[in-house]
Motif scaffolding. Structure first.
Motif, PDB file in Angstrom:
ATOM      1  N   GLY A   1       0.692  -1.238   0.048  1.00 56.32           N
ATOM      2  CA  GLY A   1      -0.298  -0.050  -0.131  1.00 56.32           C
ATOM      3  C   GLY A   1       0.801   1.305   0.123  1.00 56.32           C
ATOM      4  N   ARG A   2       2.143   1.098  -0.051  1.00 60.14           N
ATOM      5  CA  ARG A   2       3.029   2.425  -0.188  1.00 60.14           C
ATOM      6  C   ARG A   2       2.863   3.096  -1.453  1.00 60.14           C
ATOM      7  N   ASP A   3       2.911   4.212  -1.523  1.00 61.56           N
ATOM      8  CA  ASP A   3       2.694   5.134  -2.850  1.00 61.56           C
ATOM      9  C   ASP A   3       4.082   5.101  -3.217  1.00 61.56           C
ATOM     10  N   ASP A   4       5.126   4.928  -2.632  1.00 62.84           N
ATOM     11  CA  ASP A   4       6.468   5.133  -3.205  1.00 62.84           C
ATOM     12  C   ASP A   4       6.991   3.422  -3.791  1.00 62.84           C
ATOM     13  N   ASN A   5       6.028   2.572  -3.551  1.00 63.87           N
ATOM     14  CA  ASN A   5       6.145   0.966  -3.928  1.00 63.87           C
ATOM     15  C   ASN A   5       5.406   0.955  -5.170  1.00 63.87           C
ATOM     16  N   HIS A   6       4.108   1.529  -5.033  1.00 62.49           N
ATOM     17  CA  HIS A   6       3.169   1.362  -6.125  1.00 62.49           C
ATOM     18  C   HIS A   6       2.318   2.835  -6.069  1.00 62.49           C
ATOM     19  N   PRO A   7       2.688   3.518  -7.397  1.00 61.87           N
ATOM     20  CA  PRO A   7       1.946   4.701  -7.456  1.00 61.87           C
ATOM     21  C   PRO A   7       0.572   4.619  -7.661  1.00 61.87           C
ATOM     22  N   GLU A   8      -0.237   5.348  -7.077  1.00 64.49           N
ATOM     23  CA  GLU A   8      -1.552   5.388  -6.846  1.00 64.49           C
ATOM     24  C   GLU A   8      -2.004   4.036  -6.144  1.00 64.49           C
ATOM     25  N   PRO A   9      -1.718   3.749  -5.003  1.00 66.03           N
ATOM     26  CA  PRO A   9      -1.727   2.281  -4.384  1.00 66.03           C
ATOM     27  C   PRO A   9      -3.360   1.976  -4.251  1.00 66.03           C
ATOM     28  N   GLU A  10      -4.208   2.801  -4.270  1.00 68.98           N
ATOM     29  CA  GLU A  10      -5.658   2.507  -4.167  1.00 68.98           C
ATOM     30  C   GLU A  10      -6.311   2.227  -5.148  1.00 68.98           C
ATOM     31  N   ARG A  11      -5.740   2.351  -6.492  1.00 69.92           N
ATOM     32  CA  ARG A  11      -6.343   2.059  -7.607  1.00 69.92           C
ATOM     33  C   ARG A  11      -5.980   0.594  -8.090  1.00 69.92           C
TER      34      ARG A  11
ATOM     35  N   ARG B   1       0.128  -2.740 -13.964  1.00 68.51           N
ATOM     36  CA  ARG B   1       1.657  -2.520 -13.214  1.00 68.51           C
ATOM     37  C   ARG B   1       2.272  -4.065 -13.416  1.00 68.51           C
TER      38      ARG B   1
END
Length: 450
Positions: A365-375, A380
């Motif tokens: 859930g980290r945005d620095d791991n996965h941009p826009e993590p809630e999407r 990806r």
């Protein structure tokens, strides 16, 4: 004493009588100082709010005090920290001790509970049953089971997709892994397996206090364990005597023949590994599939692309859908290792007896791991993979789940069968909740098919 009684008595001891050297909280990263029972409840029952709240308050590394009293868990979140733990010396970073709470159910020979030479031997014996050639041999049977189950659905139905996926993955486990085909044995196994999978966090905690096993839900769990063992040992005995054993392709038959003469799996080892495969591969895959169908049912453009992929045999896209469901909705919250001697992790000098664990919930859930993590975005995983140690549903290092390939193969087969037959629409919203050690959709990921 029966083998079941011996397992119950022996495997309750690591939970009930674990003695750790007294750890000074001052040696550990910061964390809440509530009673261990409260923190254990937060971790087991309310993890989706508790873990993120602790992360927001204490940062990327924090400590939790959990049951048995005096045990400490240190949570890590950054990719470099995850890498350090996965690459740690397996003689120092013991995974088996971190999973000891599952011992009475899985048994001492479980791949998840073993460490050192025992783990290396068991993994070597199990791996051939899950290599690429073996997976290709299972695929047709998985397709048939999925087609049979999905073929019972009716256009216009609205239902909990989690329930349907649980029923489907259970059939895959029983027929493809256990190799059971006789309908009477299947009818006996299904309810026992379901009761085993549905064990609650309270029952898991109860293993630390064997006196509870004489009462209520704990007693029923023990009674069910005896019945499941009876059925599984009967199946193992009959399979060993089967005249076509060397021609059978199910996992159990392969495991019976695995290894060299004199170093093959005993009945007890087979039982423990089969239960491990059951618990690790049944509801985990079912939950991921139900979330995948739910997310597709919320996005018509994405659903259209997935249905086209199912029709044209684009398994890469279907696998990307499944992987993204596993990222956005982690089924398992963390990976744990218990330190056998003082060790430095992420710059922290930690004492022996502390358990360390990368948080899958936070990593995914980290945005620095996965941009826009809630999407929800399967792209990806198309033509690329996320950065190393940011997507870890199967763990990593020498302890990476041996069933990862099987799970993805099965998930793709199920999505293909569903999406070639039906249009899918999500019915309402959903969010995760905890059931036993896994996270599942609170409302079952309700969908409507047509």
């Amino acid at each position: 004493m029966t083998s079941t009684e011996e397992r119950m008595a022996k495997m309750a001891l690591p939970v009930a009588n674990q003695h750790f050297a007294e750890i000074d909280p001052g040696q550990l990263p910061p964390g809440p100082r509530w009673h261990g029972l409260l923190q254990s409840i937060g971790l087991l029952r309310f993890r989706h709010r508790f873990i993120p709240a602790m992360h927001r308050r204490y940062g990327d590394v924090f400590s939790l005090k959990i049951l048995p009293e005096g045990r400490w868990l240190v949570i890590f979140n950054r990719p470099e920290h995850v890498k350090e733990i996965f690459a740690g010396d397996p003689e120092v970073f013991h995974a088996g001790k971190g999973n000891a709470i599952l011992g009475p159910i899985m048994g001492e020979h479980s791949l998840l509970l073993q460490d050192g030479k025992e783990h290396k031997r068991a993994r070597a014996l199990l791996m051939p049953a899950f290599n690429g050639q073996a997976l290709r041999g299972y695929r047709d049977l998985v397709d048939r089971v999925a087609a049979e189950q999905v073929g019972r659905w009716r256009s216009g139905e609205e239902f909990r997709s989690l329930d349907r996926m649980n029923a489907l993955t259970l059939e895959v486990i029983l027929r493809v892994v256990f190799g059971v085909t006789e309908e009477g044995r299947l009818d006996e196994l299904r309810p026992c397996v379901n009761r085993t999978v549905n064990v609650s966090p309270a029952v898991l905690l109860g293993w630390g206090y064997p006196v509870l096993q004489r009462f209520g839900t704990w007693r029923k769990t023990v009674e069910n364990a005896y019945r499941l063992d009876e059925l599984m040992y009967a199946e193992i005995r009959e399979r060993r005597a089967a005249p076509d054993l060397d021609r059978r392709s199910d996992v159990l038959s392969r495991l019976i023949l695995a290894g060299n003469e004199g170093d093959r799996l005993t009945d007890e080892e087979l039982r423990d590994q089969l239960v491990t495969l059951l618990l690790a591969g049944h509801e985990t895959t079912a939950s991921a599939l139900s979330w995948a169908l739910y997310e597709l049912g919320r996005d018509r453009a994405l659903l259209a692309r997935a249905r086209e992929a199912a029709r044209t045999g684009d398994d890469d896209f279907l696998e990307a859908v499944l992987k993204e469901a596993m990222r956005l909705h982690p089924v398992i919250p963390m990976v744990v290792r218990t330190l056998m001697r003082p060790t430095t992790v992420a710059g922290w000098d930690l004492p022996a007896g502390a358990t360390v664990g990368p948080s899958i919930l936070i990593a995914h859930g980290r945005d620095d791991n996965h941009p826009e993590p809630e999407r929800f975005d399967p792209a990806r995983f198309l033509g690329q993979n996320p950065p190393v140690n940011t997507w870890i549903p199967f763990g990593g290092g020498v302890r990476r789940c041996i069933g990862a390939g099987f799970s993805l193969m099965e998930g793709v087969a199920v999505l293909r069968q569903v999406l070639t037959a039906y249009d899918v629409t999500a019915a309402g919203s959903d969010r995760p909740t905890v059931r036993n050690i896994t996270s599942v959709p609170r409302h079952g990921s309700r969908i409507r098919v047509s």
